[in-house]
Design a protein around this motif. Structure first.
Motif, short mmCIF file in Angstrom:
data_model
loop_
_atom_site.label_atom_id
_atom_site.label_comp_id
_atom_site.label_asym_id
_atom_site.label_seq_id
_atom_site.Cartn_x
_atom_site.Cartn_y
_atom_site.Cartn_z
N LEU A 432 0.83 -1.20 0.00
CA LEU A 432 0.00 0.00 0.00
C LEU A 432 0.86 1.25 0.00
N GLY A 433 1.95 1.22 0.79
CA GLY A 433 2.87 2.35 0.80
C GLY A 433 3.50 2.58 -0.57
N PHE A 434 3.83 1.48 -1.28
CA PHE A 434 4.40 1.63 -2.62
C PHE A 434 3.42 2.30 -3.56
N TRP A 435 2.18 1.82 -3.62
CA TRP A 435 1.24 2.36 -4.60
C TRP A 435 0.92 3.82 -4.32
N LEU A 436 0.79 4.19 -3.06
CA LEU A 436 0.57 5.60 -2.75
C LEU A 436 1.77 6.44 -3.18
N THR A 437 2.97 5.93 -2.92
CA THR A 437 4.17 6.67 -3.30
C THR A 437 4.28 6.78 -4.82
N PHE A 438 4.06 5.68 -5.52
CA PHE A 438 4.19 5.65 -6.97
C PHE A 438 3.17 6.58 -7.63
N ILE A 439 1.91 6.46 -7.20
CA ILE A 439 0.86 7.31 -7.80
C ILE A 439 1.09 8.78 -7.43
N GLY A 440 1.40 9.04 -6.18
CA GLY A 440 1.63 10.42 -5.76
C GLY A 440 2.83 11.05 -6.45
N PHE A 441 3.90 10.26 -6.62
CA PHE A 441 5.09 10.78 -7.30
C PHE A 441 4.76 11.21 -8.72
N ASN A 442 4.12 10.35 -9.46
CA ASN A 442 3.82 10.66 -10.86
C ASN A 442 2.79 11.79 -10.97
N ALA A 443 1.83 11.82 -10.05
CA ALA A 443 0.87 12.92 -10.07
C ALA A 443 1.56 14.25 -9.81
N THR A 444 2.58 14.24 -8.97
CA THR A 444 3.28 15.49 -8.65
C THR A 444 4.15 15.95 -9.80
N PHE A 445 5.02 15.06 -10.29
CA PHE A 445 6.09 15.51 -11.18
C PHE A 445 5.76 15.32 -12.67
N LEU A 446 4.88 14.41 -13.01
CA LEU A 446 4.47 14.32 -14.42
C LEU A 446 3.75 15.59 -14.83
N LEU A 447 2.91 16.10 -13.94
CA LEU A 447 2.18 17.32 -14.25
C LEU A 447 3.10 18.55 -14.26
N MET A 448 4.20 18.48 -13.51
CA MET A 448 5.14 19.60 -13.52
C MET A 448 5.85 19.72 -14.87
N HIS A 449 5.97 18.62 -15.62
CA HIS A 449 6.45 18.74 -16.99
C HIS A 449 5.52 19.66 -17.79
N LEU A 450 4.23 19.51 -17.58
CA LEU A 450 3.26 20.30 -18.34
C LEU A 450 3.30 21.77 -17.92
N THR A 451 3.39 22.04 -16.63
CA THR A 451 3.47 23.44 -16.21
C THR A 451 4.74 24.09 -16.76
N GLY A 452 5.81 23.29 -16.83
CA GLY A 452 7.03 23.82 -17.42
C GLY A 452 6.88 24.13 -18.89
N LEU A 453 6.25 23.23 -19.62
CA LEU A 453 6.03 23.48 -21.05
C LEU A 453 5.09 24.66 -21.27
N LEU A 454 4.24 24.92 -20.29
CA LEU A 454 3.35 26.07 -20.39
C LEU A 454 4.02 27.36 -19.92
N ASN A 473 -1.08 22.85 -10.92
CA ASN A 473 -0.38 23.03 -9.64
C ASN A 473 -1.17 22.43 -8.48
N LEU A 474 -2.48 22.56 -8.53
CA LEU A 474 -3.31 21.99 -7.46
C LEU A 474 -3.16 20.47 -7.44
N LEU A 475 -3.25 19.84 -8.62
CA LEU A 475 -3.11 18.39 -8.67
C LEU A 475 -1.70 17.95 -8.28
N SER A 476 -0.70 18.72 -8.65
CA SER A 476 0.67 18.40 -8.25
C SER A 476 0.81 18.44 -6.73
N SER A 477 0.20 19.44 -6.12
CA SER A 477 0.28 19.53 -4.66
C SER A 477 -0.47 18.38 -3.99
N VAL A 478 -1.64 18.02 -4.53
CA VAL A 478 -2.36 16.86 -3.98
C VAL A 478 -1.51 15.60 -4.13
#
Length: 839
Positions: A432-454, A473-478
């Protein structure tokens, strides 16, 4: 209980415990055992990781919505600077060093590392340096110029408080720790492997750590020099980075990234070592392409030092240089791909066992490949120009560093947990700790690629609504808070398993490497007897080692002498050469680190007399440390029944101390080459650089001093050669002659310096010359003092024909001092004069 040879196994273990155990209670602070020191590094690193995580959550909270004022601009700058500093300098490298310090002796069949007190000193320097940096938050003086501390933002004009000083002094202190670990690991891997363990039989984990250690040796000195130069500018007004006085702020960027880019691979390589160790175990087959992996490790280490300028594509460097570094940046993907395909081929051809550690490995493979792809994108100069100062780069950095390091690290923690606790983890909570970390990591930093491109810049503390960044940014913070919850579950799972985990049997994963032949948790001495090995999979090829090692059926079982001992072997062939005797528990590393902490704090608050007292105190404790070496009664006194086949290392002319000296001088040489780089860079590139028409340094006196130094080095070399041939008639007198020549050399150089009339606070040229003089004086002074102590040790019977070890260790320092002296005279004094005359 007795073994087949009649040894009382229980009594043998009790004798080993008596010699190797840490002192009880608070006196355990004097421990030098690698198991204890490695655990302390890792636990302290986890603490700093939690601090860095809290800082990250503060930053993400501030950026979650537009136009927020939860953090002011100044506080936000301090938060993001400290987040990067803590994660890069106080967590990533130290925790991996701790894992390496803990694992390496167990994997190579040794009882400890070859310089245990250096490991202890390194830990306390790391602890005190980290606390100095962290204390800046609590006094409201945290650095705010970014974890890269670019000048002139970090210079006194734009950062007049103590924030930059906290960073510079604390990081320099911490880097003593990293250098200590690099030297320790390099020599230990090369010179203390089990008999018969050739380089081609070495576990792949050890190859990765050897590369990491050597990269630390060559990669950290540029930043150490840069930090010293910037602190001298801030505290003493020496204008190394001030354009008007002949300096250049771009020099800081070059020196920083000469360290900064190899650092990424210093972090990646030990994480990849964990991956390359775990995948064969859970595929239940040897790793595919061992030799290709070793080649990829070596090539990665080399190429990583040629990529630093790709962090500087936007500062206006020539197009030819941009093309070169762009190609080199893409080229590093080749050895990385070799490793990736070796891992995939091993999994493809094996019988993969599903387990919690493998879950984290699979997460690493996904995230690191994504980070590698964006790395190739950033190597393209036009694309780099577009996204260089945006969140795209922040996202890439986290995919490579966090995905490439944190996921394998947690996999390694779960894999080696039975080693620390004797218990297995609980897979449900860990998954459970892995899946929360994996999903949270990608939600945070995958979206930051998009904010950077914007177009969202990094290092901004707020932004206006309606720019298209709001929901990202809101989804990245979540996602950041989801990831934090996952990490919290992992830590909870690890804590609970010490109480509720089921007991682990011997070698619970059916692993192939030797660390699973120890007890779980291991005894302080690791192995009751040291086996000879000729395979890189000892527990698969010789499963009987699990019983024969603790039964005392192999070598080095006699402990009646009371020494801590391990085998010393040849670097390449693994042939047995000597018995290395190791120091026991000691307060000297802690006391030496405390004095160095006094120096740092005194410099921080500008109480220079106290700093001088700290220097004297550190010198006293460190010289006392060196005194209790060799044949000193507290190290290995002469005895009638000591071993002679193989002999104790202090009775030879080629022990681990000589290797330690050479590796230390390699690091020192890198520091000196960084100084030369700074000299030539300012000379050729600084826009306001000026050279005096007539140099005030007396070049004749400097040549005379060099001739005296040459005489000292030649005399010392002859003494050492005679000693190793069994002749020591004039040893004490010869050492006193060398000391006298050293003092004369120092006097002439100091006279030339004082008569030069340098103005180091007005011109970068004179500031660089002063640093060069101080460098030369320090090394000649150190070699002279140590030679005087050697003469005294000859009188006391600690050095002689039977004990030739210590003068041999000191000889490379004299040779190095002579080499850098003549090189400095040529390049700092004669070349500029000749160049000016030729012009």
């Amino acid at each position: 209980m007795t073994d087949s040879q009649g040894h009382d196994g229980g009594a043998q273990h009790r004798r080993l415990d008596a010699v190797w155990a840490n002192w009880p209670g608070w006196r355990t602070l004097a421990a030098v055992n690698h198991t204890s020191i490695g655990l302390r590094f890792m636990l302290t690193g986890v603490f700093f990781f939690l601090v860095g995580g809290v800082l990250a959550m503060l930053a993400r909270t501030q950026l979650a919505l537009p136009a927020q004022d939860i953090l002011s601009a100044d506080v936000y700058n301090q938060v993001f600077t400290m987040h990067g500093t803590v994660m890069m300098f106080l967590f990533a490298i130290p925790v991996l060093e701790g894992l390496a310090l803990y694992m390496i002796p167990k994997m190579i069949g040794a009882r400890d590392l070859v310089f245990p007190r250096i490991s202890s000193l390194g830990y306390y320097c790391y602890l005190f340096g980290g606390l100095i940096i962290l204390s800046s938050l609590f006094v409201g003086q945290a650095p705010d110029s970014g974890w890269f501390m670019y000048t002139p933002l970090s210079s006194a004009e734009h950062a007049p408080g103590m924030g930059s000083d906290f960073w510079l002094l604390g990081i320099t202190f911490v880097e003593i720790s990293a250098m200590a670990a690099g030297i320790e690991l390099t020599v230990s891997i090369l010179r203390s492997r089990a008999p018969g363990m050739t380089l081609r039989h070495m576990p792949i984990f050890c190859w990765y750590i050897l590369a990491m250690a050597l990269m630390i040796v060559f990669g950290f000195p540029p930043l150490i020099l840069a930090s010293v130069l910037l602190e001298l500018e801030r505290a003493a007004g020496m204008p190394f980075f001030e354009v008007a006085a002949g300096g250049d702020p771009i020099l800081w960027q070059h020196l920083f990234w000469l360290f900064g880019h190899p650092e990424v691979y210093i972090i990646f390589l030990p994480a990849a070592a964990v991956v390359s160790t775990l995948i064969p175990v859970f595929a239940q087959r040897p790793i595919v392409g061992y030799r290709w992996l070793v080649l990829a490790i070596i090539v990665t280490g080399f190429i990583s030092f040629g990529l630093w300028v790709h962090h500087m594509f936007t500062i206006g460097i020539p197009k030819l240089a941009q093309a070169f570094f762009s190609v080199a940046s893409m080229l590093v993907a080749v050895p990385t791909a070799i490793q990736l395909f070796a891992w995939l081929a091993t999994l493809w051809t094996g019988r993969v066992i599903r387990s919690l550690p493998m879950l984290w490995i699979f997460g690493f493979l996904v995230i690191f490949v994504c980070g590698g792809l964006t790395g190739v994108m950033l190597a393209l100069v036009p694309f780099n120009w577009q996204v260089h100062d945006t969140h795209f780069v922040v996202a890439h950095l986290h995919y490579v560093v966090v995905g490439g390091m944190l996921f394998p690290l947690i996999a390694g923690f779960y894999y080696w947990l039975p080693h620390f606790s004797g218990r297995m983890s609980t897979p449900v909570l860990g998954a459970l700790g892995f899946w929360l970390t994996f999903i949270g990591f990608n939600a945070t930093f995958l979206l930051m690629h998009l904010t950077g491109l914007l177009g969202m810049p990094r290092r901004v503390y707020t932004y206006e609504a309606g720019l298209g960044w709001d929901w990202l940014n809101l989804l990245s913070s979540v996602g950041g808070f989801v990831m934090a919850a996952g990490i919290a579950l992992v830590l909870l799972d690890i804590a609970l398993h010490f109480r509720f985990g089921r007991p682990a049997g011997r070698n619970p994963w059916n692993a192939d490497t030797l660390e699973w032949a120890t007890n779980t948790p291991p005894a302080p001495y690791n192995f009751a007897s040291l086996p000879a090995l000729d395979t890189r999979h000892p527990l698969w090829r010789q499963p009987e080692l699990l019983q024969s090692i603790p039964a005392g059926e192999h070598g080095l079982t006699d402990i009646r002498h009371g020494r801590r001992e391990t085998y010393g072997t040849e670097a390449v062939s693994g042939r047995l050469r000597e018995v290395i005797h190791l120091p026991g528990n000691s307060w000297l590393p802690l006391l030496g680190a405390l004095m160095l902490a006094v120096v740092c704090v005194s410099l921080l608050v500008r109480i220079y007399p106290m700093a001088l007292l700290g220097v004297v105190g550190a010198a006293v404790f460190l010289l006392r440390w060196g005194w209790e070496n060799g044949a000193h009664p507290r190290a290995a006194p002469l005895t009638a029944n000591e071993p002679d086949n193989p002999p104790l290392h202090s009775r030879t002319c080629d022990g681990p101390g000589l290797w330690g000296m050479w590796v230390t001088l390699m690091a020192n040489g890198t520091l000196y080459l960084s100084l030369l780089f700074g000299w030539f860079y300012l000379w050729t590139a600084a826009p306001q650089w000026t050279t005096p028409e007539t140099l005030s340094v007396d070049r004749v006196a400097m040549v005379a001093a060099g001739l005296v130094l040459t005489g000292a080095v030649v005399a010392y070399g002859r003494l050492v050669r005679a000693l190793c041939k069994g002749r020591a008639t004039f040893l004490a007198g010869g050492l006193l002659l060398v000391t006298t020549l050293g003092c004369l050399h120092l006097a002439v150089v100091l006279w030339a310096l004082l008569g030069a009339g340098l103005t180091p606070t007005e011109h970068a040229h004179d500031a660089m010359l002063l640093v060069m003089f101080l460098y030369l004086l320090f090394h000649a002074g150190l070699a002279t003092v140590l030679s005087l102590l050697q003469a005294l040790r000859v009188r006391l019977g600690y050095v002689g024909v039977r004990l030739p070890y210590e003068p041999v260790v000191l000889r490379p320092l004299w040779l190095y001092t002579l080499a850098v002296y003549w090189l400095s005279v040529a390049l700092f004094l004669f070349l500029p004069a000749a160049w000016g005359a030729g012009g």
